[in-house]
Design an enzyme around this catalytic site. Structure first.
Site, PDB file in Angstrom:
ATOM      1  N   HIS A 138      37.364 -44.206  67.033  1.00 35.93           N
ATOM      2  CA  HIS A 138      36.814 -43.557  68.231  1.00 35.93           C
ATOM      3  C   HIS A 138      35.684 -44.429  68.760  1.00 35.93           C
ATOM      4  O   HIS A 138      34.664 -44.630  68.094  1.00 35.93           O
ATOM      5  CB  HIS A 138      36.293 -42.164  67.894  1.00 35.93           C
ATOM      6  CG  HIS A 138      35.629 -41.477  69.040  1.00 35.93           C
ATOM      7  ND1 HIS A 138      36.312 -41.129  70.192  1.00 35.93           N
ATOM      8  CD2 HIS A 138      34.344 -41.086  69.242  1.00 35.93           C
ATOM      9  CE1 HIS A 138      35.483 -40.543  71.036  1.00 35.93           C
ATOM     10  NE2 HIS A 138      34.274 -40.514  70.483  1.00 35.93           N
ATOM     11  N   GLY A 153      29.837 -44.481  68.116  1.00 34.47           N
ATOM     12  CA  GLY A 153      28.753 -43.500  68.090  1.00 34.47           C
ATOM     13  C   GLY A 153      29.319 -42.104  68.257  1.00 34.47           C
ATOM     14  O   GLY A 153      30.511 -41.925  68.563  1.00 34.47           O
ATOM     15  N   LYS A 154      28.468 -41.115  68.065  1.00 29.30           N
ATOM     16  CA  LYS A 154      28.913 -39.729  68.179  1.00 29.30           C
ATOM     17  C   LYS A 154      29.311 -39.405  69.619  1.00 29.30           C
ATOM     18  O   LYS A 154      28.852 -40.054  70.562  1.00 29.30           O
ATOM     19  CB  LYS A 154      27.811 -38.784  67.704  1.00 29.30           C
ATOM     20  CG  LYS A 154      27.532 -38.870  66.209  1.00 29.30           C
ATOM     21  CD  LYS A 154      26.482 -37.854  65.786  1.00 29.30           C
ATOM     22  CE  LYS A 154      26.232 -37.925  64.277  1.00 29.30           C
ATOM     23  NZ  LYS A 154      25.203 -36.951  63.847  1.00 29.30           N
ATOM     24  N   VAL A 157      27.133 -39.645  73.269  1.00 34.05           N
ATOM     25  CA  VAL A 157      25.953 -40.494  73.151  1.00 34.05           C
ATOM     26  C   VAL A 157      25.842 -41.474  74.325  1.00 34.05           C
ATOM     27  O   VAL A 157      24.781 -42.062  74.558  1.00 34.05           O
ATOM     28  CB  VAL A 157      25.979 -41.259  71.808  1.00 34.05           C
ATOM     29  CG1 VAL A 157      26.970 -42.406  71.847  1.00 34.05           C
ATOM     30  CG2 VAL A 157      24.586 -41.738  71.415  1.00 34.05           C
ATOM     31  N   GLY A 158      26.941 -41.661  75.067  1.00 35.26           N
ATOM     32  CA  GLY A 158      26.892 -42.524  76.250  1.00 35.26           C
ATOM     33  C   GLY A 158      27.714 -43.786  76.156  1.00 35.26           C
ATOM     34  O   GLY A 158      27.437 -44.766  76.857  1.00 35.26           O
ATOM     35  N   LYS A 159      28.740 -43.786  75.338  1.00 35.07           N
ATOM     36  CA  LYS A 159      29.573 -44.990  75.151  1.00 35.07           C
ATOM     37  C   LYS A 159      30.331 -45.345  76.429  1.00 35.07           C
ATOM     38  O   LYS A 159      30.313 -46.503  76.872  1.00 35.07           O
ATOM     39  CB  LYS A 159      30.569 -44.764  73.987  1.00 35.07           C
ATOM     40  CG  LYS A 159      29.923 -44.508  72.647  1.00 35.07           C
ATOM     41  CD  LYS A 159      30.944 -44.399  71.549  1.00 35.07           C
ATOM     42  CE  LYS A 159      31.870 -43.219  71.730  1.00 35.07           C
ATOM     43  NZ  LYS A 159      31.174 -41.919  71.613  1.00 35.07           N
ATOM     44  N   SER A 160      31.005 -44.368  77.027  1.00 36.45           N
ATOM     45  CA  SER A 160      31.814 -44.637  78.218  1.00 36.45           C
ATOM     46  C   SER A 160      30.939 -45.005  79.415  1.00 36.45           C
ATOM     47  O   SER A 160      31.300 -45.883  80.204  1.00 36.45           O
ATOM     48  CB  SER A 160      32.681 -43.420  78.554  1.00 36.45           C
ATOM     49  OG  SER A 160      33.593 -43.156  77.503  1.00 36.45           O
ATOM     50  N   GLU A 202      36.851 -42.441  80.806  1.00 36.22           N
ATOM     51  CA  GLU A 202      36.484 -41.045  81.028  1.00 36.22           C
ATOM     52  C   GLU A 202      34.960 -40.925  81.141  1.00 36.22           C
ATOM     53  O   GLU A 202      34.231 -41.306  80.211  1.00 36.22           O
ATOM     54  CB  GLU A 202      36.978 -40.164  79.876  1.00 36.22           C
ATOM     55  CG  GLU A 202      36.597 -38.700  80.054  1.00 36.22           C
ATOM     56  CD  GLU A 202      36.786 -37.884  78.782  1.00 36.22           C
ATOM     57  OE1 GLU A 202      36.396 -36.700  78.791  1.00 36.22           O
ATOM     58  OE2 GLU A 202      37.298 -38.439  77.792  1.00 36.22           O
TER      59      GLU A 202
END
Length: 311
Positions: A138, A153-154, A157-160, A202
């Protein structure tokens, strides 16, 4: 689940199926290819019957020099119930005894115009890519200045959002949300996106966007070698974070250890710029330039000089 069958190899390289049609659905479990030279000489003690067998000009010239009854015996031992197929290179003529053994055991006989070495390497590379160990992670995979950066990251958290900013800055998206990883070598991990979500990103509150449609074909990449893992985590005031960059953490994915950097997330931090610089710094380290080590060495020199002056 069977990943590859003899039929797949035949279709991939447009090989000629001489005989053994009923066996083309046999599974291939290893990327190794056997050239049965010793077997043609009669030594079957350690015969790897589960591999594709490759007969080149050397093996065929040797077996053709034997008596017909010996050839019959050797080919019958070559064609077992688990042998996925026998490949003939250089479009050579297939011995009649091999065709008879194939009909008895339903082992496919495949013929190719490729030279033996080229045939072996092409089929091996194809099988290694299909049979390589795989997993799914993930996260987001982005190509930043030629460095494949896996951002994890969880959830939330702001990955996308960080990936979107990186794409706007001219970098290329490989996968969002789910990254499929296959290990092609001992230390080589290749990441790609599942076909269903390829080129999609997303963004919470905005929905799903097509990166290629919005930013063009230059903003996406189908697959990329993973060189660096960046873990985003919410800022923990009780945790001590590395401020010099001397510590080198690793993350194990399948059987490979990949360099890992943990970046704390808090309001006001520009994650895209930080990750961009982390990728550039990683490239510099591979070129032998380590700013943290240089600073540490200079600091040590200053301390030693002052101690010497005090004496």
């Amino acid at each position: 689940m069977v990943k590859v069958r003899t039929k797949d190899v035949i279709e991939k390289f447009n090989f000629e199926l001489v005989c053994g049609e009923e066996g083309i659905h046999r599974p291939i479990t290893t990327s190794d290819i056997s050239r049965p030279g010793l077997e043609m000489a009669g030594y079957f003690a350690h015969y790897p019957s589960e591999r594709l067998q490759l007969l080149g000009r050397t093996e065929l010239s040797f077996i053709n020099a034997l008596a017909p009854e010996v050839r019959k015996e050797r080919f019958e031992m070559l064609c077992t119930d688990i042998t996925p197929g026998v490949m003939i290179s250089r479009s050579a003529e297939v011995p009649m005894e091999l065709i008879e053994a194939s009909k008895e055991s339903d082992v496919p006989i495949i013929r190719s115009h490729y030279k033996t070495t080229r045939l072996s390497s092409r089929v091996t590379n194809y099988l290694e890519s299909l049979l390589a160990p795989t997993t799914a992670v993930h996260g987001v995979l982005v190509d930043i200045y030629g460095v494949g950066v896996l951002i994890t990251g969880k959830s939330g958290v702001g990955k996308s959002e960080t990936a979107l900013e990186l794409v706007k800055r001219g970098h290329r998206l490989v996968a969002d949300d789910c990254v499929e990883i296959r290990q092609e070598d001992q230390d080589t991990l290749i990441g790609s996106a599942p076909e269903l979500i390829q080129h999609l990103l997303e963004i919470r509150g905005l929905g799903i966007i097509n990166v290629m449609t919005l930013f063009g074909a230059g903003a996406i990449l189908n697959s990329k070698k993973i060189s660096l893992v960046i873990v985003l985590e919410l800022w923990d005031p009780k945790k001590v974070y590395d401020r010099l960059g001397l510590e080198e953490e690793k993350m194990r994915i399948i059987d490979a250890d990949i360099p890992k950097i943990t970046i704390p997330v808090r309001p006001g931090r520009n994650l895209a710029v930080i990750i961009e610089v982390a990728a550039m710094n990683f490239r510099l380290k591979r070129m032998g330039v380590n700013a943290a080590e240089q600073f540490s060495n200079r600091l040590t020199d200053v301390i030693e000089e002052r101690e010497h002056d005090d004496l």
